[in-house]
Design an enzyme around this catalytic site. Structure first.
Site, short mmCIF file in Angstrom:
data_model
loop_
_atom_site.label_atom_id
_atom_site.label_comp_id
_atom_site.label_asym_id
_atom_site.label_seq_id
_atom_site.Cartn_x
_atom_site.Cartn_y
_atom_site.Cartn_z
NE ARG A 85 40.95 34.01 29.34
CZ ARG A 85 40.92 33.80 30.65
NH1 ARG A 85 41.77 34.44 31.43
NH2 ARG A 85 40.02 32.98 31.17
CB ILE A 86 47.85 38.84 27.84
CG1 ILE A 86 46.55 39.40 28.41
CG2 ILE A 86 48.71 39.98 27.28
CD1 ILE A 86 46.73 40.22 29.68
CB THR A 131 51.50 44.53 30.13
OG1 THR A 131 51.60 43.21 29.55
CG2 THR A 131 52.22 45.53 29.24
NE ARG A 166 47.41 42.20 38.70
CZ ARG A 166 46.67 42.47 37.65
NH1 ARG A 166 47.26 42.97 36.55
NH2 ARG A 166 45.37 42.25 37.65
CD GLU A 211 49.88 49.11 39.36
OE1 GLU A 211 50.30 48.96 38.19
OE2 GLU A 211 48.93 48.47 39.83
CG HIS A 213 47.38 49.20 35.83
ND1 HIS A 213 47.61 48.54 36.99
CD2 HIS A 213 46.82 48.27 35.00
CE1 HIS A 213 47.21 47.29 36.92
NE2 HIS A 213 46.72 47.10 35.71
CB ALA A 224 48.59 47.67 29.09
#
Length: 332
Positions: free
Chosen positions: A162-163, A241, A243, A271, A290, A292
């Site tokens: 989707r992104i 952006t 993982r 992370e 994190h 975005a």
């Protein structure tokens, strides 16, 4: 129009007004009798779902396992006002006939916007210019690496998620060449998205900026590894952006600290990185915490999408953002 019985379940009540403004709540109450407050895992275990037909979930919602579902005999749908449903669904969710929808499409928009901004800033060498200007505090006497500017820049998009698809659409008006690597998208599909389909190695070799948007799956673990990073041209930029696990962090660190590559990382592995990690201070790296995804007023898009799905369910219409069990193996 069927009037539904609905309830909220998420991390805590403080999240509710961030996701749903007064207008969205009014629309929801127009089609559903909504239980007060926000259900926690303890509430759910105590039988609070006995009469609930639609469960609106967010981050920190309880996992929809067989035990929970036995206490929710009337549950028809879970409407997730967040991104991935993987943290909350189980095979039992679909075995009990519960439909699932996600606001991942709404959450994709700010991630794509962040990516667009970072790609264009990378093309203009903004980070390098800012560092050099701050050090010299004068025009001239310093330079940034070629290519400089976004005219004819080659951008490689890893993953037509989707992104990834939104990133391709946002980049379409700019004078850039778009490459796409996605094993599920053929050459014709890539052309329809405005890109050229290439193998991952060819994308790494041919891109001035590589931006990662593949799902986090066993098959994608460290898919951007030492080999792909070594293929990237000198002074190329990697944007992640998705993982952190998709990129080999030690290999990327070596390339960035050496000065050969640049990196814009909104996610890392682990992370966050340890406080003494060299990427924090590397001149060629920009690390963001994190951010975005949806933040602040952007969260309202997720709540609005969730309410629209409940309205469709009440009207007997098709759900627009339904997630099916077989999709979990190829999506985030």
């Amino acid at each position: 129009m069927t009037r539904l019985r609905a309830a909220f379940a998420m991390r805590d009540a403080a999240l509710l007004p961030d996701l749903f403004d007064d207008a969205a709540l009014a629309r929801l109450r127009g089609v559903a009798d909504v239980a007060p407050g926000v259900l926690t895992a303890a509430d759910v275990a105590g039988g609070a779902l006995r009469d609930v037909e639609v469960l609106l979930t967010g981050w920190g919602a309880p996992r929809l396992d067989a035990d929970l579902l036995r206490g929710a005999p009337r549950l028809r749908a879970v409407v997730h006002a967040a991104g991935s449903v993987k943290p909350i669904v189980t095979p039992a969710t679909w075995e009990h006939g519960v439909r699932v929808t996600s606001a991942a499409a709404a959450n994709a928009r700010p991630v794509a916007e962040y990516t667009l901004a970072m790609v264009l800033l990378a093309g203009k060498r903004v980070l390098e210019s800012a560092d050099a200007f701050g050090a010299h505090r004068a025009f001239g006497g310093w330079s940034v690496p070629d290519p400089l500017g976004n005219h004819g820049l080659t951008v490689g998009v890893v993953g037509a998620s989707r992104i990834g698809r939104q990133v391709l659409r946002l980049l379409a008006p700019f004078d850039v060449e778009l490459l796409l690597h996605d094993p599920w998208v053929d050459a014709a599909g890539a052309r329809a998205l405005g890109a050229t389909s290439v193998a991952l190695d060819d994308l790494a070799r041919g891109s001035d900026v590589v931006t990662v948007h593949a799902p986090d799956l066993p098959a994608t673990y460290r898919m951007i590894g030492p080999h792909q990073l070594a293929l990237m041209p000198d002074a190329a930029t990697l944007v992640n952006t998705a993982r952190g696990r998709l990129v080999d962090t030690p290999a990327l660190t070596r390339e960035v600290v050496s000065g050969r590559l640049r990196a814009v990382l909104d996610v890392t592995d682990p992370e966050p990185l340890p406080p003494d990690h060299p990427l924090y201070d590397a001149p060629g790296a920009l690390l963001t915490p994190h951010v975005a995804g949806s933040l602040g007023n952007e969260l309202r898009r997720l709540g609005d999408l969730a309410v629209r799905e409940v309205e469709r369910l009440a009207a007997g219409a098709e759900l627009e953002h339904e997630v099916r069990a077989e999709q979990l193996g190829t999506t985030a």
